[in-house]
Scaffold this motif. Structure first.
Motif, PDB file in Angstrom:
ATOM      1  N   ILE A 118       0.968  -1.085   0.173  1.00 29.36           N
ATOM      2  CA  ILE A 118       0.133   0.037  -0.029  1.00 29.36           C
ATOM      3  C   ILE A 118       0.782   1.277  -0.022  1.00 29.36           C
ATOM      4  O   ILE A 118       0.755   2.264  -0.634  1.00 29.36           O
ATOM      5  N   GLY A 119       1.838   1.133   0.896  1.00 25.51           N
ATOM      6  CA  GLY A 119       2.678   2.433   0.818  1.00 25.51           C
ATOM      7  C   GLY A 119       3.591   2.655  -0.552  1.00 25.51           C
ATOM      8  O   GLY A 119       3.657   3.731  -0.921  1.00 25.51           O
ATOM      9  N   LEU A 120       3.980   1.687  -1.345  1.00 23.14           N
ATOM     10  CA  LEU A 120       4.595   1.848  -2.466  1.00 23.14           C
ATOM     11  C   LEU A 120       3.833   2.269  -3.629  1.00 23.14           C
ATOM     12  O   LEU A 120       4.146   3.149  -4.267  1.00 23.14           O
ATOM     13  N   PHE A 121       2.343   1.859  -3.608  1.00 27.41           N
ATOM     14  CA  PHE A 121       1.295   2.314  -4.319  1.00 27.41           C
ATOM     15  C   PHE A 121       0.919   3.942  -4.184  1.00 27.41           C
ATOM     16  O   PHE A 121       0.559   4.674  -4.813  1.00 27.41           O
ATOM     17  N   THR A 122       0.865   4.130  -2.837  1.00 23.74           N
ATOM     18  CA  THR A 122       0.392   5.510  -2.487  1.00 23.74           C
ATOM     19  C   THR A 122       1.392   6.475  -2.468  1.00 23.74           C
ATOM     20  O   THR A 122       1.361   7.570  -3.149  1.00 23.74           O
ATOM     21  N   TYR A 123       2.590   6.288  -1.817  1.00 25.89           N
ATOM     22  CA  TYR A 123       3.848   7.404  -1.569  1.00 25.89           C
ATOM     23  C   TYR A 123       4.898   6.679  -1.424  1.00 25.89           C
ATOM     24  O   TYR A 123       5.111   6.498  -0.422  1.00 25.89           O
ATOM     25  N   PRO A 124       5.755   6.446  -2.526  1.00 25.55           N
ATOM     26  CA  PRO A 124       6.940   5.462  -2.388  1.00 25.55           C
ATOM     27  C   PRO A 124       7.961   5.887  -1.335  1.00 25.55           C
ATOM     28  O   PRO A 124       8.630   5.076  -0.557  1.00 25.55           O
ATOM     29  N   PRO A 125       8.167   7.213  -1.041  1.00 24.77           N
ATOM     30  CA  PRO A 125       9.101   7.691  -0.196  1.00 24.77           C
ATOM     31  C   PRO A 125       8.906   7.240   1.371  1.00 24.77           C
ATOM     32  O   PRO A 125       9.576   7.082   2.248  1.00 24.77           O
ATOM     33  N   THR A 126       7.549   7.123   1.720  1.00 21.98           N
ATOM     34  CA  THR A 126       7.073   6.705   2.938  1.00 21.98           C
ATOM     35  C   THR A 126       6.704   5.479   3.222  1.00 21.98           C
ATOM     36  O   THR A 126       5.929   5.098   4.093  1.00 21.98           O
ATOM     37  N   ALA A 127       6.990   4.732   2.297  1.00 27.14           N
ATOM     38  CA  ALA A 127       6.494   3.053   2.345  1.00 27.14           C
ATOM     39  C   ALA A 127       7.202   2.453   3.389  1.00 27.14           C
ATOM     40  O   ALA A 127       6.231   1.557   4.150  1.00 27.14           O
ATOM     41  N   PRO A 128       8.342   2.852   3.977  1.00 26.62           N
ATOM     42  CA  PRO A 128       8.863   2.065   5.177  1.00 26.62           C
ATOM     43  C   PRO A 128       7.887   2.369   6.523  1.00 26.62           C
ATOM     44  O   PRO A 128       7.610   1.539   7.328  1.00 26.62           O
ATOM     45  N   PHE A 129       7.433   3.600   6.374  1.00 30.38           N
ATOM     46  CA  PHE A 129       6.446   3.690   7.442  1.00 30.38           C
ATOM     47  C   PHE A 129       5.238   3.280   7.528  1.00 30.38           C
ATOM     48  O   PHE A 129       4.549   2.932   8.529  1.00 30.38           O
ATOM     49  N   ALA A 130       4.751   2.899   6.386  1.00 32.09           N
ATOM     50  CA  ALA A 130       3.372   2.075   6.223  1.00 32.09           C
ATOM     51  C   ALA A 130       3.656   0.546   6.708  1.00 32.09           C
ATOM     52  O   ALA A 130       2.598   0.186   7.019  1.00 32.09           O
ATOM     53  N   VAL A 131       4.992   0.230   6.442  1.00 31.91           N
ATOM     54  CA  VAL A 131       5.103  -1.096   6.784  1.00 31.91           C
ATOM     55  C   VAL A 131       4.797  -1.224   8.346  1.00 31.91           C
ATOM     56  O   VAL A 131       3.993  -1.977   8.928  1.00 31.91           O
ATOM     57  N   PHE A 132       5.225  -0.232   9.202  1.00 33.25           N
ATOM     58  CA  PHE A 132       4.977  -0.316  10.633  1.00 33.25           C
ATOM     59  C   PHE A 132       3.512   0.059  11.010  1.00 33.25           C
ATOM     60  O   PHE A 132       2.937  -0.097  12.037  1.00 33.25           O
ATOM     61  N   GLU A 133       2.895   1.230  10.308  1.00 34.57           N
ATOM     62  CA  GLU A 133       1.589   1.514  10.556  1.00 34.57           C
ATOM     63  C   GLU A 133       0.722   0.486  10.185  1.00 34.57           C
ATOM     64  O   GLU A 133      -0.292   0.475  10.959  1.00 34.57           O
ATOM     65  N   LEU A 134       0.998  -0.773   9.409  1.00 33.70           N
ATOM     66  CA  LEU A 134      -0.048  -1.698   9.174  1.00 33.70           C
ATOM     67  C   LEU A 134       0.506  -2.984  10.038  1.00 33.70           C
ATOM     68  O   LEU A 134      -0.179  -3.780  10.563  1.00 33.70           O
ATOM     69  N   GLY A 135       1.730  -3.247  10.023  1.00 35.18           N
ATOM     70  CA  GLY A 135       2.410  -4.249  10.734  1.00 35.18           C
ATOM     71  C   GLY A 135       2.378  -4.370  12.157  1.00 35.18           C
ATOM     72  O   GLY A 135       2.217  -5.506  12.731  1.00 35.18           O
ATOM     73  N   PHE A 136       2.619  -3.181  12.770  1.00 34.97           N
ATOM     74  CA  PHE A 136       2.691  -3.167  14.400  1.00 34.97           C
ATOM     75  C   PHE A 136       1.160  -3.638  14.886  1.00 34.97           C
ATOM     76  O   PHE A 136       0.990  -4.411  15.624  1.00 34.97           O
TER      77      PHE A 136
END
Length: 122
Positions: free
Chosen positions: A75-93
């Motif tokens: 989802i982070g890569l499709f939405t806005y790639p520079p913030t994709a690592p933060f999306a990993v934690f936003e959904l992963g945690f």
């Protein structure tokens, strides 16, 4: 050996045959032998040391957390790639916490099922 110093035509000095000795002493010998490769070089699975309840919690947390992290990355890569690592934690945690709670519930149910089948001690 070339000078035939080691060769002999005489019979062996030990009259006991190994297979016969093993058959006679079978009850004294260990019923199961340890494989040296397994003992020294192969690791046990990481969850093998855990009992049922913590194993269920750990498996639930890790599997849900990994799935949430992958979904967050996509989802982070499709939405806005520079913030994709933060999306990993936003959904992963949060997925990890939900997975741990599900593992907690499933582990509790499994422990209750195992204990209900055993007769109680007085």
């Amino acid at each position: 050996m070339a000078d035939e110093l080691v060769d002999s035509d005489a019979s062996g000095t030990d009259p006991i045959v190994l297979c016969g000795w093993i058959a006679e002493h079978r009850s004294e010998l260990c019923g199961r032998h340890a494989n040296e490769l397994d003992r020294h070089f192969r690791m046990r699975p990481p969850f093998a040391q855990l009992t049922l309840f913590p194993r269920a919690v750990a498996i639930g947390a890790l599997s849900a957390g990994a799935a949430g992290g992958i979904v967050g990355l996509v989802i982070g890569l499709f939405t806005y790639p520079p913030t994709a690592p933060f999306a990993v934690f936003e959904l992963g945690f949060p997925a990890t916490i939900v997975g741990a709670v599900c593992g907690l519930v499933i582990g509790s149910i499994l422990v209750a099922i195992r204990r209900s089948g055993r007769p109680r001690r007085p």
